[in-house]
Design an enzyme around this catalytic site. Sequence first.
Site, PDB file in Angstrom:
ATOM      1  CD  GLN A 178       2.121  -6.381  10.561  1.00 32.35           C
ATOM      2  OE1 GLN A 178       1.444  -5.410  10.905  1.00 32.35           O
ATOM      3  NE2 GLN A 178       2.383  -6.633   9.297  1.00 32.35           N
ATOM      4  CG  HIS A 207       6.086 -12.251   7.037  1.00 34.04           C
ATOM      5  ND1 HIS A 207       7.093 -12.193   6.112  1.00 34.04           N
ATOM      6  CD2 HIS A 207       5.065 -11.513   6.524  1.00 34.04           C
ATOM      7  CE1 HIS A 207       6.713 -11.453   5.079  1.00 34.04           C
ATOM      8  NE2 HIS A 207       5.476 -11.030   5.304  1.00 34.04           N
ATOM      9  CB  CYS A 241       4.252 -13.492   3.429  1.00 31.98           C
ATOM     10  SG  CYS A 241       4.379 -12.546   1.927  1.00 31.98           S
TER      11      CYS A 241
HETATM   12  C1  LIG Z   1       5.250 -10.030  10.851  1.00 35.90           C
HETATM   13  C2  LIG Z   1       6.022  -9.570   9.662  1.00 35.90           C
HETATM   14  N1  LIG Z   1       7.327  -9.830   9.584  1.00 35.90           N
HETATM   15  C3  LIG Z   1       8.069  -9.425   8.548  1.00 35.90           C
HETATM   16  C4  LIG Z   1       7.528  -8.744   7.492  1.00 35.90           C
HETATM   17  C5  LIG Z   1       8.402  -8.341   6.349  1.00 35.90           C
HETATM   18  O1  LIG Z   1       8.544  -6.978   6.294  1.00 35.90           O
HETATM   19  P1  LIG Z   1       9.247  -6.276   5.050  1.00 35.90           P
HETATM   20  O2  LIG Z   1       8.556  -6.812   3.839  1.00 35.90           O
HETATM   21  O3  LIG Z   1       8.998  -4.841   5.263  1.00 35.90           O
HETATM   22  O4  LIG Z   1      10.687  -6.657   5.080  1.00 35.90           O
HETATM   23  C6  LIG Z   1       6.171  -8.445   7.519  1.00 35.90           C
HETATM   24  C7  LIG Z   1       5.551  -7.734   6.381  1.00 35.90           C
HETATM   25  O5  LIG Z   1       4.546  -8.107   5.842  1.00 35.90           O
HETATM   26  C8  LIG Z   1       5.406  -8.869   8.627  1.00 35.90           C
HETATM   27  O6  LIG Z   1       4.087  -8.621   8.689  1.00 35.90           O
END
Ligand SMILES: Cc1ncc(COP(=O)(O)O)c(C=O)c1O
Lengths: 420, 143
Positions: A214, A134, A375
Amino acid sequence: MSAVEQSVAVATRLDPHALRRDFPILAREVHGRPLVYLDNAASTQKPQAVIDAELNCYRRYYANVHRGVHTLSQESTAAFEGARGRVRRFLNAPSEQEIVFVRGTTEAINLVAHSFVAPRVKPGDEIVVTHMEHHSNIVPWQLLCERTGAVLRVVPITDAGEFTVADVEAALTPRTRFLSLVHVSNVLGTVNPVREIVAAAKAHGVPVLVDGAQATPHMPVDVQALDADFYAFSGHKVYGPTGIGALYGRYDLLAEMTPYQGGGDMIRSVSFAGTEYADPPARFEAGTPHIAGAIGFGAAVDYLMEVGLERIAAHEAELVAHAAEAVAAVPGVRLIGAPRQRAGAVSFVMKEAHPHDIATILDQQGIAIRAGHHCTEPLMERYGVPATARASFGLYNTREEVDALVEGLHKVNRLFGLGT
Amino acid sequence: MAEIDALYQALILEHNRNPRRHRILEPCTHHASGRNPVCGDQVDLYLRLDGEVVEDAAFQGEGCAISTASASLMVELAPGRSVAELRALFAVFEAVLHGRCAPDEVDMEALAPLAGVRYFPGRLGCAVLPWQTLLRALPPMDV
Ligand SMILES: Cc1ncc(COP(=O)(O)O)c(C=O)c1O
């Protein structure tokens, strides 16, 4: 729960229809159809227990934490710290002092980059991530590399959307200072062999952060079994509030780290001659925290532990396998990735319709999915697609909802002229 | 509630399948790239201007049916029009999309099949991306 009750609970199948009643929002309609919520990887809906926990905090005992002798402040502090204990239990961390409350996964990763990794790298040192991260596990490292002259290395993935322990090892060099990788991909659903990877990294003397955003909603996570140095996740993806999450960090590492932000609550004493920092986790929790959010977060992980993460995992594994198969069988559909171990998500593209068009047409039938790059632009590029459609599942989703999705995709084909 | 057919009218689907003037324009006098970072829609717009008048227009890009059809309709109607006329037409288009006026109160010209987008707030960005790119490609307005 007694041991007997517990083994009975694991043995009995989770009934999503019964659990749905815990989630008030699932009773609503969208465009005159029952809501089919398949965007759980973006964020999950909240059970009544979480809504009540937050509401009760504000209605009954809310006050600032850690600073008052008055009754409300003491009750608030007890509830807030109680939530930390619940999160500790959820991750099976050895100590509550290893649980740092943060805004979410993103902040947890930034915290580790800033306070643990940055002071330890020199120009030419290497940070390793994978191709399925991400943006929140890419950009903080790019910023760190810009500031320090370190270099970002990327573990490649196969067309199936996997990498092996050997692939990670191949990316480790004598200059590797840190490995940060995702436990479960938010796009492909791939469950990575994190335990084996952590062991391999440790053998090379490389500390590891695992992005558990996740994984935590879908399976039991035990940070001691994984042996990860840091583990990050978000409250809102485990049926809790937004604006709150947790970073697990091994205590000896946290104790060596410099603060992330300066302010109240993170100091032992302040004078203009010099300031002494508090011990972890307070050292990393500057300012008034998201008190009610943390309490709701605690209620959410409690809810998951009560339902049983093994049962959730079993239910969702069946559902997501059925979804992958049924969606792939729709004419014109191409699944993105084919991981052997999948949790939570199925991504796909269609021959005739762009993901955005798919999402709009499904929404009109009450079905919520996500369309876009999720993302993960480097991953989109890897598969040569600008975007994907993604259906992602939670504990309350049913087989009937997967069937509704499939019927919706046939409708997309009909509208776009591929009669099926 | 708007039916899905209000969005995906036959003409929109047809332009999506067979976009007009879908190529790089050479030579061209003006060019701009537009991108919607939320969904990844991307459009490259090419113009050949003769003074204030568009002589030729073309586009390339990758996007959903709405952004593709909107770009296709736009480059189809642009040749022969003045820059001022195109700006005025976009103003009308935007006013309809944002609900400031009803489609039958104004002359949307060839853009009329896109009027249904106004019922789908999540898709407004798709419809206007080609036009925003056009405005960026054009020389700045005299003020
Ligand atoms: C694999 C992964 N990492 C990190 C994030 C970021 O999470 P947050 O936006 O809650 O900080 C997400 C959220 O979409 C994610 O799916």
